[in-house]
Design an enzyme around this catalytic site. Structure first.
Site, PDB file in Angstrom:
ATOM      1  N   SER A  80      -9.555  -1.095   7.309  1.00  6.96           N
ATOM      2  CA  SER A  80      -9.072  -0.949   5.934  1.00  6.96           C
ATOM      3  C   SER A  80      -8.317  -2.141   5.379  1.00  6.96           C
ATOM      4  O   SER A  80      -7.926  -2.129   4.215  1.00  6.96           O
ATOM      5  CB  SER A  80      -8.199   0.309   5.816  1.00  6.96           C
ATOM      6  OG  SER A  80      -9.018   1.453   5.914  1.00  6.96           O
TER       7      SER A  80
ATOM      8  N   SER B 293      -9.210   1.560   3.195  1.00  4.33           N
ATOM      9  CA  SER B 293      -8.381   2.340   2.284  1.00  4.33           C
ATOM     10  C   SER B 293      -7.294   1.513   1.594  1.00  4.33           C
ATOM     11  O   SER B 293      -6.572   2.031   0.745  1.00  4.33           O
ATOM     12  CB  SER B 293      -7.720   3.478   3.060  1.00  4.33           C
ATOM     13  OG  SER B 293      -6.880   2.962   4.102  1.00  4.33           O
TER      14      SER B 293
ATOM     15  N   LYS C  42       0.841  -1.204   0.000  1.00  3.21           N
ATOM     16  CA  LYS C  42       0.000   0.000   0.000  1.00  3.21           C
ATOM     17  C   LYS C  42       0.871   1.246   0.000  1.00  3.21           C
ATOM     18  O   LYS C  42       1.898   1.299   0.692  1.00  3.21           O
ATOM     19  CB  LYS C  42      -0.889  -0.044   1.242  1.00  3.21           C
ATOM     20  CG  LYS C  42      -1.884   1.096   1.398  1.00  3.21           C
ATOM     21  CD  LYS C  42      -2.719   0.862   2.658  1.00  3.21           C
ATOM     22  CE  LYS C  42      -3.775   1.920   2.864  1.00  3.21           C
ATOM     23  NZ  LYS C  42      -4.614   1.624   4.056  1.00  3.21           N
TER      24      LYS C  42
END
Length: 401
Positions: free
Chosen positions: A141, A117, A40
């Protein structure tokens, strides 16, 4: 940093950050030999920009001077980095939308959001672009994208894995986490990055009544056969109530704690930079800026109360069990009001492990209207490796691997 030449490098679902890929060869050998990794884009990779999902963050920060330790550990264990994945702006969102980089496709339900996210990491694993992907989890997330995309995912015990070299959102809630398509690999990654377990996990199952009532009836029905199978292994599930104040209270107090910390962590940069934000992000940070100190203090007090309730329940190796998400992923054309309703219902459940710093594993056990839904197992703090072993056993029982 060139795009990888192997077939896994083709980004069919828009999972990776646009532009040249941040790649890195394995730096050692171990249990992850030959596996591909994505991370990420809030974790630093030496020499690459960490954009944090926002062009103004990228503009105002230099390339990373060093690689985040958790990423380095995966490389040392034999994994090969093939790119950085999209995230919601400043990691403050649960659907996976990003107007600057594009919203990744949900490979398992293309008409629905991938979840955020850690949206890009989930999409990359679900599409088979990589074997494993690193995300982060503050309010769900990792857990929610895993549920939405039909993956195994884990939020570890808070503080079990260093977040050095990672952008913060709410430090007392932030954790790294990872996605895989098998429980076996989920556990193998844990052997690389987690400390030894502080205790075992063997039951009984504790069925969290509020979380099952909070779930859409179709979701609860879809997950019930898996719960019944688990009861055949661990014994009858015991019904527990964790929030007699009402499950919306969990959302309200979690939101207050997260908001105050988010503004403390990022408000200075926002005030100094005046960054451009996509829909909803500016509003969330404005609400964080304006949170009343007494509201946040009440949230922290409730967290201590909740921890005192749950701690003794899990001290002997019991596991909480409940739907990871109260509903499948919202459709991509869902209106803002519907998205906010889903967000509130979702945070009311993800707040349980979040506020208490507990490890939670989600397993892809069912679907509703063709969209995946996950079942979560939660253990006491520090029992992460033991929980992963149980998840691997359960995956075998349910035929998930």
């Amino acid at each position: 940093m060139q795009p990888p030449s192997d077939p896994l490098g083709e980004d069919r679902v828009g999972a990776f950050v646009p532009g040249p890929r941040a790649t890195m060869a394995a730096t050692g050998t171990g249990p992850l030999d030959g596996l591909t990794l994505a991370v990420k884009d809030l974790f630093d990779v030496a020499g690459a920009l960490t954009t944090f999902g926002n062009p103004d963050w990228a503009r105002t920060h230099p390339p990373a001077p060093a690689t985040a330790p958790v990423v380095a550990a995966l490389l040392e264990a034999g994994a090969r980095l093939v790119g950085k994945t999209k995230t919601v702006e400043l990691a403050y969102g649960l659907t996976g939308e990003n107007i600057w980089h594009g919203t990744p496709l949900n490979p398992r339900a293309p008409d629905r959001f991938p979840g955020g996210s850690s949206c890009g990491s989930a999409a990359a694993v679900a599409a088979g672009l990589v074997d494993l992907a690193l995300g982060s989890d503050t309010g769900g997330s990792v857990r929610i994208p895993a549920s939405y995309c039909g993956l195994f995912g884990i939020r570890p015990s808070h503080g079990a894995i260093s977040l050095a070299g990672a952008c913060p959102l709410a430090p007392s809630l932030d954790t790294p986490g990872w996605f895989t398509r098998s429980a076996a690999l989920l556990a193998t990654v844990g052997e690389v990055v987690l400390p030894p377990a502080t205790g075992g996990v063997g039951g009984p199952l504790l069925r969290v009544g509020e979380a099952w009532v909070n779930a859409a009836p179709a979701v609860a029905a879809a997950l019930t056969p898996a719960l019944e199978r688990l009861q055949g292994e661990f014994g009858p599930a015991l019904q527990v109530q964790l929030a007699p104040e009402g499950i919306p209270t969990l959302h309200a107090h979690f939101r207050a704690v997260q908001a105050q910390e988010a503004w403390a962590a990022l408000g200075g940069w926002i005030a100094a930079t005046g960054p451009r934000f996509g829909p909803g992000v500016a509003e969330r940070f404005a609400a964080a800026r304006d949170i009343a100190p007494q509201t946040a203090a009440a949230g922290r007090a409730f967290r201590r109360t909740l921890q005192a309730r749950i701690g003794p329940l899990l001290a002997g190796g019991a596991m909480l069990v409940y739907p990871t998400s109260p509903c499948p992923a919202p459709r991509r054309d869902a209106q803002a009001g519907e998205q906010e309703a889903v967000r509130q219902a979702t945070l009311s459940v993800t707040a349980i492990a979040g506020l208490c710093g507990l490890p939670e594993v989600t397993l892809p056990v069912a679907s509703v209207d063709g969209a995946p839904v996950g079942l979560s197992l939660v253990a006491g703090p520090g029992r992460d490796r033991a929980l992963l072993a149980v998840a691997r056993h359960v995956a075998g029982l349910l035929g998930l691997d």
